[in-house]
Scaffold this active site. Structure first.
Site, PDB file in Angstrom:
ATOM      1  N   TYR A  27     -29.908  71.612  31.383  1.00  0.00           N
ATOM      2  CA  TYR A  27     -30.424  72.264  30.179  1.00  0.00           C
ATOM      3  C   TYR A  27     -30.910  71.220  29.198  1.00  0.00           C
ATOM      4  CZ  TYR A  27     -26.081  71.097  27.694  1.00  0.00           C
ATOM      5  OH  TYR A  27     -25.028  70.422  27.103  1.00  0.00           O
ATOM      6  N   CYS A  28     -31.749  71.675  28.268  1.00  0.00           N
ATOM      7  CA  CYS A  28     -32.244  70.810  27.197  1.00  0.00           C
ATOM      8  C   CYS A  28     -32.264  71.633  25.913  1.00  0.00           C
ATOM      9  CB  CYS A  28     -33.627  70.250  27.552  1.00  0.00           C
ATOM     10  SG  CYS A  28     -34.898  71.508  27.726  1.00  0.00           S
ATOM     11  N   GLY A  29     -33.198  71.380  25.040  1.00  0.00           N
ATOM     12  CA  GLY A  29     -33.269  72.112  23.786  1.00  0.00           C
ATOM     13  C   GLY A  29     -33.748  73.544  23.967  1.00  0.00           C
ATOM     14  N   ILE A  85     -30.284  75.064  25.190  1.00  0.00           N
ATOM     15  CA  ILE A  85     -29.126  75.148  24.296  1.00  0.00           C
ATOM     16  C   ILE A  85     -29.422  76.072  23.111  1.00  0.00           C
ATOM     17  CG2 ILE A  85     -29.628  73.165  22.813  1.00  0.00           C
ATOM     18  CD1 ILE A  85     -26.260  73.117  24.055  1.00  0.00           C
TER      19      ILE A  85
END
Length: 132
Positions: A91-93, A120
């Site tokens: 996952y990332c932003g 996230i």
């Protein structure tokens, strides 16, 4: 008369773009929801990788996540240390970097990669816990 062709184009476009993914179920990469991610983590079935920057990670991350910055010059070396034979959730932003990371991991021979849809940001929106 012009309505029929427009209607056909609209229906075709809807059918084409409403599919979550065009690949079959044996696909290496699977886009997953927050609830799917939560279930995978509860079962302890995945290695969890946060591909955001160290500063973003320090502001709050999903418990148990390993931070491997996708934009780091050593990204390929760092990600190669993750076990390719076990499922990995990334996952990332919001999903951009994790999507690129997932594509790289597929090419690098990872057997199963889960990509958190919305990153996230979506995790926090759904009221899920972060650690610092």
């Amino acid at each position: 008369m012009k309505l029929k062709p427009l209607l056909l184009i609209a229906i075709f476009s809807l059918a084409l773009f409403s599919c979550k993914k065009a690949e079959d179920s044996s696909s290496v990469i699977e886009l997953i929801t927050v609830d799917d991610m939560d279930s995978l983590l509860e079962m302890g079935k995945v290695q969890l990788v946060d591909v955001r920057t160290p500063d973003e990670y320090a502001e709050g991350h999903i418990e148990g996540a390993l931070n491997i910055n996708f934009n780091d010059d050593n990204f390929k070396d760092l990600i190669s240390k993750v076990d390719k034979s076990k499922p990995v959730a990334v996952y990332c932003g919001r999903g951009g970097r994790s999507g690129k990371c997932s594509a790289y991991m597929k090419k690098a021979g990872f057997t199963k990669v889960y990509d958190l849809d919305g990153g996230i940001t979506e995790w926090k929106f759904k009221g899920k816990k972060l650690v610092r």
